[in-house]
Design an enzyme around this catalytic site. Structure first.
Site, PDB file in Angstrom:
ATOM      1  N   TYR A  56      -9.906  -9.941  -7.050  1.00  0.00           N
ATOM      2  CA  TYR A  56      -8.863 -10.208  -8.286  1.00  0.00           C
ATOM      3  C   TYR A  56      -8.865 -11.245  -8.978  1.00  0.00           C
ATOM      4  O   TYR A  56      -8.112 -11.706  -9.846  1.00  0.00           O
ATOM      5  CB  TYR A  56      -7.658 -10.087  -7.541  1.00  0.00           C
ATOM      6  N   ARG A  90      -0.308  -2.009  -7.215  1.00  0.00           N
ATOM      7  CA  ARG A  90      -0.594  -3.089  -5.993  1.00  0.00           C
ATOM      8  C   ARG A  90      -1.774  -4.051  -6.603  1.00  0.00           C
ATOM      9  O   ARG A  90      -1.573  -5.185  -6.511  1.00  0.00           O
ATOM     10  CB  ARG A  90      -1.102  -2.336  -4.788  1.00  0.00           C
ATOM     11  N   LYS A 120      -2.214  -1.918   7.445  1.00  0.00           N
ATOM     12  CA  LYS A 120      -3.788  -1.818   7.817  1.00  0.00           C
ATOM     13  C   LYS A 120      -4.154  -2.183   9.047  1.00  0.00           C
ATOM     14  O   LYS A 120      -3.811  -3.515   9.327  1.00  0.00           O
ATOM     15  CB  LYS A 120      -4.668  -1.938   6.672  1.00  0.00           C
ATOM     16  N   HIS A 178      -1.738   2.777  -6.362  1.00  0.00           N
ATOM     17  CA  HIS A 178      -2.520   1.529  -6.068  1.00  0.00           C
ATOM     18  C   HIS A 178      -2.670   0.827  -7.121  1.00  0.00           C
ATOM     19  O   HIS A 178      -3.204  -0.601  -7.204  1.00  0.00           O
ATOM     20  CB  HIS A 178      -3.861   1.994  -5.206  1.00  0.00           C
ATOM     21  N   ARG A 187       0.907  -1.223  -0.073  1.00  0.00           N
ATOM     22  CA  ARG A 187      -0.076   0.027   0.108  1.00  0.00           C
ATOM     23  C   ARG A 187       0.930   1.325   0.095  1.00  0.00           C
ATOM     24  O   ARG A 187       2.038   1.014   0.582  1.00  0.00           O
ATOM     25  CB  ARG A 187      -0.893  -0.018   1.310  1.00  0.00           C
ATOM     26  N   HIS A 228      -4.594  -8.844   3.661  1.00  0.00           N
ATOM     27  CA  HIS A 228      -6.104  -8.650   3.590  1.00  0.00           C
ATOM     28  C   HIS A 228      -6.385  -9.388   5.048  1.00  0.00           C
ATOM     29  O   HIS A 228      -6.089 -10.501   4.977  1.00  0.00           O
ATOM     30  CB  HIS A 228      -6.812  -9.322   2.524  1.00  0.00           C
TER      31      HIS A 228
END
Length: 300
Positions: free
Chosen positions: A275, A243, A174, A240, A149, A266
């Site tokens: 994805y 990414r 995150k 992004h 990120r 994630h």
């Protein structure tokens, strides 16, 4: 609204900051979301959090939607309100969570925009002409190599890298989560070239300006835009997107969604599933090879 109403909000934000390690960005969003809800309540003479009912939250959502606020933003606001009332329940400051069961307007699912492999190669194979461009190329290689990120990249320190072993440590993921991710050979080469000319400064940051200060997110975005313009890339590319391309290309090749989930950091595999927009012919090929009753006999 009375002082105790704001005090409850302040207590919640302190809890999110101290015990949940919420980022400054998250705390700012929560503060704005709850300030909007306070204003809504004040306009309707709801003078305490205990007075809010399920119908009030539904009305709040309807008002926000009617004013043109997008479904995704309303969804995020509802999540903040639910978390707030969950905290108040725990502290016995309310008897119910009025946001429980309230649905936001449906969010249309948009696939992330990605580059194909040739586009990425065209972007990253361009030759840098200065020390700053050596730094920029190292950043862009790292985005695509390790699926970082933007916030994670700018917070990297030199000490987070283990280039001889081919990995780096993400300490500022995150939700405060840490993870280790591999670094590809092209990215390692680009980073070493940058480190060889990196300004001698007190900053521990991997990526710094010529004055020696840590680069901010906006600076990285602007440098990427400049790189693309200079190298004749018509596509509007943002950090992004690299990414997203990392995730898409890796998933197409490996078919291992759990591994890609771990690499991206994630928390939920459902986030990674965006994805899985794989080419149908590829899927059909896998099916033909793997399914015991799919193999077709050769024509006579």
């Amino acid at each position: 609204m009375p002082n105790e109403v704001q005090q409850a909000v302040d207590l919640f934000l302190d809890y999110m900051r101290g015990e949940k390690w919420a980022s400054g960005h998250t705390l700012a969003n929560y503060s704005r979301d709850l300030a909007r809800l306070q204003k809504f309540c004040a306009e309707r003479d709801l003078t305490g959090w205990r007075l809010l009912q399920n119908t009030d939250i539904r009305q709040y959502v309807a008002v926000r939607h009617k004013s043109g606020i997008g479904a995704k933003s309303i969804q995020r606001e509802l999540a903040a309100i639910r978390s707030f009332f969950k905290f108040l329940l725990k502290k016995q400051l309310v008897e119910q969570n009025p946001a429980q069961g309230v649905q936001s307007p449906k969010v249309s699912k948009k696939l992330p925009k990605t580059l194909d492999v040739d586009q990425v190669a065209g972007m990253l194979d361009a030759k840098p002409n200065s020390n700053l461009e050596l730094r920029d190329l190292a950043m862009f290689e790292l985005f695509y190599s390790s699926g970082l990120r933007l916030s994670e990249l700018v917070m990297l320190d030199n000490a987070d890298l283990s280039l001889s072993e081919g990995f780096l440590r993400v300490r500022h993921g995150k939700g405060g989560k840490q993870r280790q991710v591999p670094v590809g050979s092209k990215a390692i080469k680009a980073i070493r070239q940058w480190q060889a000319c990196r300004p001698d400064c007190e900053s521990s940051a991997l990526f710094v300006s010529l004055k020696g200060s840590r680069l901010g997110r906006r600076s990285v975005q602007l440098r990427l835009e400049r790189w693309c313009r200079k190298n004749g890339l018509a596509e509007h590319i943002h950090p992004h997107m690299l990414r997203h391309s990392f995730a898409s290309h890796l998933l197409e090749s490996s078919q291992d969604i759990r591994a890609v989930q771990e690499l991206l950091g994630h928390a939920d595999v459902s986030t990674t599933q965006i994805y899985t927009h794989l080419d149908f012919q590829h899927l059909a090929g896998v099916y033909d090879k793997a399914h015991p009753r799919a193999k077709r006999s050769k024509p006579d």
